[in-house]
Design a protein around this motif. Structure first.
Motif, short mmCIF file in Angstrom:
data_model
loop_
_atom_site.label_atom_id
_atom_site.label_comp_id
_atom_site.label_asym_id
_atom_site.label_seq_id
_atom_site.Cartn_x
_atom_site.Cartn_y
_atom_site.Cartn_z
N THR A 341 -6.65 -4.88 1.55
CA THR A 341 -5.82 -3.72 1.26
C THR A 341 -5.30 -3.16 2.58
OG1 THR A 341 -7.66 -2.16 1.43
CG2 THR A 341 -7.23 -3.15 -0.74
N GLU A 365 0.81 -1.62 -0.54
CA GLU A 365 -0.02 -0.65 -1.26
C GLU A 365 -0.23 -1.08 -2.71
OE1 GLU A 365 -1.65 1.84 -0.06
OE2 GLU A 365 -0.81 1.93 1.97
N GLU A 366 0.80 -1.68 -3.31
CA GLU A 366 0.68 -2.13 -4.71
C GLU A 366 -0.22 -3.36 -4.82
OE1 GLU A 366 3.58 -1.87 -3.08
OE2 GLU A 366 4.18 0.12 -3.77
N GLY A 372 -5.03 -3.42 -6.29
CA GLY A 372 -4.28 -3.07 -5.11
C GLY A 372 -4.53 -3.94 -3.89
#
Length: 680
Positions: A341, A365-366, A372
């Protein structure tokens, strides 16, 4: 209390040794127990790095209530498909014939005579997505066995009769000949139609690395000059190398991508994939000089040695897809070891370098994976890359990742997959001046001779901790080990590896080959199953059939054996039959056919070992792109390999002799001239 699997050597079987299910290994005793009790057999087939195998184990086989039902009404048999590919192949054929699909875990219900009557793969603990629960399946099978046993027996009999009636002989051309040029062109056209021009590779999701088809395309380009063939290889190799299927930090490839874009892999890492792809990228570099191909070949070789090499010098089978997620709960999650992440990047690298890494590796971020997290990729970027900064970022991220709980390793040594690794490491070491890789290949070959081979030159398929398994080698073991040994001989000049390959290929001719040129996957004296397995099509690895054809052809080129050449040509008849219809699934056979059509060229390099002129000629020979060229290296007067016999020096200087179709060109002492002669 441990069950009967506690005494097995397979890591997969040992994972189930503490299940409350009273598992049996595949054995005559298990079926005798089923006959004695008058109950059916549950056959469960999987492998240690199989994600859904672990899921079903946790949901059902570790559940006391499910185990009690199994123990009362069934004899439960657990099989590692990598140890017993013959058992897996026979029942997978039945599953696919009955359901139109297959996969692992494979769940099959058998009579006490080992005849299948009900099939499936993964079953959930509760009904979901239109699937019955495993408990419902067990209740249904138990009821049918108790109330309609005659009907069950009739179904099983029909299935066995149908399997026994299938024969490949009708697919073989009457004259058992290799493909002609126009037929290989037809295979090229078939691949072109299935090529994904946007993302590389063939077909849609899920997308598997097509290493064997790529080898065919490289050889076809070398023989014909087809730019289209080379472009498909270059596009596919670039897309895989930049995609999530490739480990951008530690090197090595995952098993496959779940999507068509190579973004999200199924995270298990198999020895065979990495061996085949290492060799593919090395051959692409040999053809084009691509820096990307060189980097991926070397990094993949280093991954195999670093992560898969065993203490005995062989190579372990696989790394699991799942690992502890680090939460402290003991929960195992697919991909936990590999994904990142933005917050994790910042924790390791700081804000500025984390932003650089996120942009370089496509971390958002997605996320591209679950919750995530992102799988690291190397998307094409505009402008120059700061190589020093990238190296620093990769080094720090890799160090941080090394602190995470690691995926489990299946540390059994499989003969055939080690043969593939030997070939890849020997060539990669020779191409890129890495003697350590050649030594790793030699150590693995030594292990196969010391541990896997018996006094009759028969192979054990597996070993673990230096102890051979009880299971006999199948066709792919003999063929791939022979291929690895022949490649090692070409690289090292040690003719003993040709001799060992000859022993194994003689076994192929005696135990696996029929008079009409067809091959079976199991030996004539192997354990009899409900059907003798026979599959010439490539799956994750070259089929035993086409791998044998390739090794027989190379051995014939080195020794002049008409017997082995004839066997190779008859075996290639199946490629003539299938190459135009299903080229993706017989890629290695097509690659071997390219070699047969080209000759293959036979290259004898004669000179004092270590002499710079000898080394230069030998390197030119190994780097030749002529399809499947067979290379022998030896000092003057060497006769370990027949191709070297009666090959004198030329004016006292090391020389290379190139022969093709029973005709030899004049010897040359010039490496550049030799390289020109060996261009496809």
């Amino acid at each position: 209390m441990p069950n009967r699997l506690a005494h097995e050597t397979s890591p997969y079987l040992l994972q189930h040794a503490d299940n409350p299910v009273d598992w049996w290994p595949w054995s005559a005793a298990a079926f005798e127990e089923a006959r004695r009790r008058g109950v059916p057999v549950l056959l469960s087939v999987g492998y240690s790095s199989c994600h859904w195998c672990h899921v079903m184990a946790h949901e059902s086989f570790e559940d006391p209530a499910t185990a009690a039902l199994l123990n009362e009404h069934f004899v439960s048999v657990k099989v590692d498909r990598e140890e017993r590919p013959d058992v897996d192949a026979v029942y997978m054929e039945a599953v696919q014939a009955a359901t139109g699909q297959g996969g692992w875990p494979m769940t099959v219900f058998l009579t006490p005579d080992a005849e299948p009557f009900y099939f499936g793969t993964y079953f959930p603990p509760e009904p979901r997505h239109g699937m019955p629960s495993f408990g419902q399946i067990l209740d249904g099978v138990r009821s049918a066995w108790a109330d309609r046993r005659d009907e069950v027996g009739e179904v099983a009999g029909r299935i066995v009769a149908d399997l026994a009636g299938r024969s490949l002989t009708e697919s073989l051309p009457a004259d058992r000949r290799p493909p002609r040029p126009e037929e290989l062109h037809g295979a090229l056209m078939g691949l072109t139609r299935e090529f994904d021009a946007v993302h590389g590779g063939f077909g849609g999701a899920p997308k598997f690395p097509p290493s064997m088809a790529l080898e065919f395309l490289l050889r076809h380009h070398a023989r014909t000059g087809s730019e289209g063939a080379l472009e498909m290889v270059q596009a596919t190799c670039a897309a895989m190398a930049r995609g999530g299927i490739y480990d951008q930090l530690g090197g090595g490839f995952a098993r496959y991508a779940v999507d068509a874009t190579w973004t999200v892999p199924h995270f298990e890492k198999m020895l065979y994939d990495n061996a085949l792809l290492c060799r593919t990228y090395a051959h692409l570099w040999r053809s084009t000089g691509s820096d990307l191909a060189r980097r991926i070949a070397v990094e993949t070789a280093d991954f195999m040695v670093r992560e898969l090499r065993t203490d005995q010098g062989g190579f372990a089978s696989a790394l699991d897809a799942d690992s502890d997620d680090g939460s402290g709960t003991g929960k195992h999650v697919e991909g936990a070891y590999y994904v990142w992440t933005p917050e994790q990047l910042r924790a390791v690298l700081g804000d500025e370098d984390a932003a650089f890494a996120a942009a370089s590796f496509g971390v958002t971020e997605e996320g591209t994976f679950e919750e995530g997290a992102s799988v690291l990729q190397l998307p094409d970027t505009e402008g120059p890359v700061d190589a020093e900064r990238m190296a620093s970022v990769k080094r720090r991220l890799l160090a941080a990742r090394d602190g995470r709980p690691r995926p489990g390793r299946d540390d059994k040594v499989v003969a055939s997959w080690n043969g593939l690794a030997i070939a890849a490491l020997a060539e990669t070491g020779a191409y890129f001046d890495r003697p350590d890789l050649i030594q790793a290949a030699t150590d693995a070959a030594d292990l196969l001779v010391r541990v896997h081979m018996d006094w009759h030159a028969r192979l054990h398929r597996t070993s673990r901790d230096g102890t051979p398994g009880a299971n006999s080698g199948v066709l792919e073991d003999y063929a791939d080990v022979a291929e690895g040994f022949l490649t090692l001989a070409s690289v090292t000049g040690e003719g003993v590896w040709v001799e060992f390959a000859g022993f194994f290929l003689d076994t192929v001719l005696l135990q696996f080959t029929t008079e009409d040129g067809a091959l079976y996957d199991t030996a004539a004296d192997a354990e009899a199953l409900i059907r003798r397995p026979q599959d010439p099509t490539d799956n994750a690895t070259p089929s035993g059939w086409t791998a044998a054809a390739g090794a027989l052809l190379s051995y014939a080129a080195l020794t002049g054996s008409d017997l082995h050449r004839g066997a190779a040509e008859r075996a290639l008849g199946i490629v003539t039959a299938l190459g135009g219809r299903a080229p993706r699934f017989i890629g290695w056979g097509l690659a071997v056919a390219e070699a047969a059509l080209d000759g293959p060229r036979e290259v004898a390099v004669v000179g004092p070992q270590g002499d710079p002129a000898t080394v230069a000629l030998h390197r030119a020979a190994l780097l030749g792109t002529a399809p499947g060229a067979a290379v022998a290296l030896g000092a003057p007067g060497a006769d370990e390999v027949p191709l070297l016999q009666d090959r004198p020096l030329v004016d006292g200087r090391p020389a290379a002799y190139v022969c093709r179709h029973f005709t030899c060109e004049r010897p040359t002492t010039d490496p550049e001239e030799l390289a020109e002669r060996l261009r496809g």
